[in-house]
Design an enzyme around this catalytic site. Structure first.
Site, short mmCIF file in Angstrom:
data_model
loop_
_atom_site.label_atom_id
_atom_site.label_comp_id
_atom_site.label_asym_id
_atom_site.label_seq_id
_atom_site.Cartn_x
_atom_site.Cartn_y
_atom_site.Cartn_z
CG ASN A 78 5.02 82.62 32.48
OD1 ASN A 78 5.14 83.82 32.74
ND2 ASN A 78 5.91 81.97 31.77
CB CYS A 83 9.41 80.71 32.46
SG CYS A 83 10.51 81.77 31.49
CG HIS A 334 10.35 78.84 28.27
ND1 HIS A 334 9.49 79.51 29.11
CD2 HIS A 334 10.04 77.52 28.40
CE1 HIS A 334 8.69 78.65 29.71
NE2 HIS A 334 9.02 77.43 29.30
CG ASP A 351 7.56 74.30 30.13
OD1 ASP A 351 7.64 75.51 30.43
OD2 ASP A 351 7.67 73.91 28.95
#
Length: 821
Positions: A78, A83, A334, A351
């Site tokens: 990231n 994201c 997010h 993630d």
């Protein structure tokens, strides 16, 4: 009875297999009479351990967690707020057919050596991201990909819309594939093949025979969430027929009266990979704000969309492949993605840098939404974004506004083709070799940066380098390739290296002198004594500060020390003497300056003692005059008085340049010119003007500028003319007239400067004040900087009258009208 309870969470790993409390209860508190911890001389200790599967945990901030080892996949770095892009890239990566097509896209051409760096190619940047996801043992990086979008660091910290990014990325890839096909590539346009569907907008009149249809393509569908309990209901709403009646009747072509009509959308075909964007963000007109719609919206692992497709053959059955989740509100949050790589197996949560296993409930049911609308947070903090422990069981996150934002379904009958694994053989060898080569180069650069403190860059100039230099100063140091040498290398070892590499024609290091070359205040680089006073046992690291004037022993990456290596006939010839360089100026055939000799002389010697050596070199007679100049700097060339001593003219420290020439009489100049061929005369400065003395030649080197003169009317080619930045307006016109071979009076030529806003001339010529300036000032009109910065352009116009006649003439107006009878 007293009791004390403490709890903690820990993920046990090979590195952290033991865990506990440093201090549970103090000794004094334990034995307090009224505490009640001790009963009948006994203390009761109880430990309750709850084991939680990884899939039920949020794994964050664990440096020892290895996604590749635990799951077989890696995450994406990231860059700040990327994201949303990471989730989309992972989703596209697992469409095997798309990944293979990206791998087979044409590679960009290698940049030419020395060319300015260009913006990275989007397709190649995506190829590298996919390659790293497939083979890297750690997180893959996306910096080159975002740079290929034209983004800077601020864009990386700005959260963009994932649907918009999907279109930008796919449009770029599709355009590149189309160009590759035109260039002869056999690869089909896989973007349209995988993601393009067709829908039909129709309008049918109820009472008359009139029908209008328009077919258009789509790459993703935006489905309503509000008011739709599930995905099928949303499709029904999408294809809902609208009645145009009452005041909303339709005027059909060919019919005078307004008609009742049906208006709607039908799907002509659905793509193999179906992207569904869920409308989670809407504008609330009552509150005048954007809100996030958290309404429960159900979707299933498999859906049958055949009833929404015209002439469906029953194969429009889709299997859920990925769920892209948004957590947060309209102003921030997010993104992460749940993906099933095989569409019928294990779910994984991607993630950013972390990849972990997930269950069907986590990937599907938990992302339906919790109901209601969430306006922007006005309290400054969202519970979903608060700092939480390293391990966070999912059952405590019920208040989070996380839900599905984008779904990707794949056609059930094409799963094996769409999601089939990508093997090593599917990657072109050219791409594989290019990426590995770049990785090796990057590793080498990292190694060089890590070892930078161990090495030093040294430019070594030999007498051959200096003799080849035609111009000001001793040598162009930028043309000499620096040597990368160990900082611990002694000067004696450096001499041995120069002998071994034949940079000097001797095997005796006592005949090799190393002169330190330093920057003078007048922007010249000259020798200023022997490095370390000739001590061969000193290291390069030792002499960095004391000999070359660097403030620190640790040089920056671009710092280079400069050394002139001289081969001596006798080591004693440099004792108590200064080093001088001698340049000879030759005005014919082509004027040039060349260093012809070095000499060591006492600084108390008279300059005139050198005249005999110069006469011998020039083969000049005793009665012929020899002129001598000192090249102090590019802007300072001073005549030398033969009766003076070197120390008297500030040349007592050495490293100075003396330029000499034979002074030619007018008759000798004419004889030299008459001996030249026409092409040799044309090769002289300014197309045929000899520069008779060295001082004028230095001025020529300093101030010359190439100008391309273009006709104002745009006809013909530009004329290249060599001028001086100090030329007057009149002189510049004469030079142009001679270059054009014009018989006309140069005074009848007018110049037009460049327009401020475009590469074209102004409509108005130079005015009187502009014409009083020199050429450097004239060229700066409409440009940034002066004439010496670049090759420049001026426009000109030939007229029947001089500029002065134009300006002294009056202005009149002629009006043409019909003849009067």
């Amino acid at each position: 009875a007293g009791s004390i309870v403490k709890d903690s969470q820990h993920r046990f790993t090979e590195q952290e297999s033991d865990w506990g409390f440093n201090q549970f209860l103090t000794h004094g508190a334990l034995f307090q009479d009224d505490a009640g911890f001790i009963r009948a001389g006994l203390i009761e200790l109880r430990a309750i351990i709850t084991l939680v599967d990884d899939a039920a945990l949020e794994i964050t901030g664990l440096a020892q967690y290895d996604s590749r080892k635990e799951t077989g996949f890696v995450g994406l770095k990231n860059q700040g707020a990327t994201c949303y892009m990471n989730s989309l890239l992972q989703t596209l990566y697992f469409v095997g057919q798309f990944r293979r097509a990206v791998y087979h896209m044409k590679l960009p051409e290698e940049p030419k050596q020395g060319a300015a760096p260009e913006k990275p190619d989007v397709s190649y940047a995506l190829q590298k991201v996919f390659y790293e996801l497939q083979y890297s043992s750690t997180v893959a990086k996306t910096k080159k990909l975002t740079e290929s979008f034209g983004w800077d660091s601020s864009d990386s910290f700005t959260q963009h819309d994932v649907q918009e990014l999907n279109r930008i990325l796919c449009d770029n890839i599709e355009e590149k594939m189309k160009r590759d096909m035109k260039a002869g590539s056999a690869e089909p346009n896989v973007v349209s093949e995988l993601f393009e569907g067709k829908l039909v907008n129709f309008l049918e009149c109820v009472n008359v025979d009139y029908k209008s249809t328009r077919t258009e393509s789509f790459y993703d569908l935006s489905l309503n969430v509000k008011g739709c309990p599930n995905i099928i209901a949303s499709f029904e709403k999408y294809t809902e027929v609208e009645m145009l009646d009452g005041e909303n009747k339709y005027r059909a072509d060919g019919f005078e009266e307004l008609q009742d009509a049906k208006k709607g959308v039908r799907f002509a075909s659905l793509p193999p990979v179906l992207h569904l964007h869920l409308k989670r963000f809407e504008f609330d007109f009552m509150r005048d704000v954007m809100v996030k719609v958290n309404d429960r919206f159900e979707f299933s692992k498999e859906i049958d969309l055949s009833k929404f497709v015209e002439s469906s053959d029953g194969t429009d059955i889709y299997v859920l492949h990925s769920v892209l989740v948004h957590v947060g509100d309209v102003y921030g949050g997010h993104y992460y993605a749940y993906i099933r790589p095989t569409a019928d197996g294990q779910w994984y949560k991607f993630d950013d840098e972390t990849v972990q296993k997930a269950t069907d409930v986590q990937a599907i049911d938990e992302n339906f939404g919790i109901g209601g609308e969430q306006p922007p947070d006005t309290n400054g903090e969202d519970d979903s974004l608060r700092t939480s422990p390293t391990l966070r069981p999912r059952f405590i996150q019920g208040r989070k506004s996380f839900n599905a934002y984008m779904l990707q379904y794949v056609r059930k009958g094409h799963i094996s083709r769409l999601l089939g694994p990508v093997q090593d053989a599917d990657i072109p060898k050219e791409l594989h070799d290019k990426i590995l080569r770049e990785k090796e180069e990057e590793e080498q650069r990292k190694k060089e940066r890590a070892e930078q403190h161990l090495y030093i860059h040294v430019c070594i100039a030999t007498i051959e380098d200096i003799r080849k230099h035609d111009g000001m100063d001793l040598v162009n140091w930028n043309e000499i390739t620096p040597l990368k040498l160990r900082r611990s290398m002694t000067l004696g070892e450096l001499k041995e290296l120069l002998i071994r590499d034949r940079m000097v024609n001797t095997n005796d290091h006592n005949l090799v002198a190393l002169w330190k070359c330093v920057n003078r205040q007048n922007n010249t680089v000259r020798p200023a004594g022997l490095v370390a006073n000739g001590d061969v046992n000193r290291s390069l690291s030792d002499v960095v500060t004391e000999s070359f004037g660097f403030r620190e022993k640790v040089l920056r990456r671009d710092d280079v020390i400069k050394i002139f290596v001289e081969q001596l006939d006798n080591p004693a010839e440099i004792d108590n003497r200064i080093l001088l360089f001698f340049k000879h100026y030759q005005p014919f055939k082509a004027p040039h300056l060349q260093t012809v000799a070095t000499l060591h002389v006492p600084n108390t010697e008279k300059i005139g003692h050198l005249l005999e050596k110069m006469r011998n070199y020039l083969k000049a007679y005793d009665d012929e005059e020899i002129a001598m100049f000192e090249e102090v700097s590019a802007k300072c060339i001073t005549p030398l008085d033969p009766s003076k001593r070197f120390v008297d003219v500030d040349m007592g420290d050495g490293g100075d340049i003396i330029t000499f020439q034979k002074v030619l009489s007018p008759i000798q100049i004419e004889e030299c010119l008459s001996a030249l061929a026409p092409e040799e005369i044309a090769a002289l400065p300014f197309g045929g003007e000899p520069i008779e003395n060295a001082k004028d030649y230095y001025s020529y080197l300093l101030s010359r500028v190439i100008i391309f003169f273009r006709r104002k009317d745009g006809r013909g080619e530009a004329v290249r003319v060599e001028c001086m930045a100090t030329d007057s307006y009149a002189t510049a016109r004469k030079r142009l007239a001679r270059a054009l071979c014009l018989q006309t009076d140069p005074a009848k030529i007018r110049f037009f400067p460049k327009d401020y806003y475009q590469e074209a001339p102004r409509n108005v010529p130079l005015n009187l004040d502009d014409r009083k300036e020199d050429l450097n000032a004239i060229l700066s009109i409409g440009n940034c900087g002066g004439a010496n910065n670049n090759i420049r352009t001026l426009w000109y116009e030939e007229n029947e009258h001089t500029v002065e006649e134009f300006e002294s003439a009056g202005e009149g107006r002629i009006i043409l009208g019909p003849p009067r009878g």
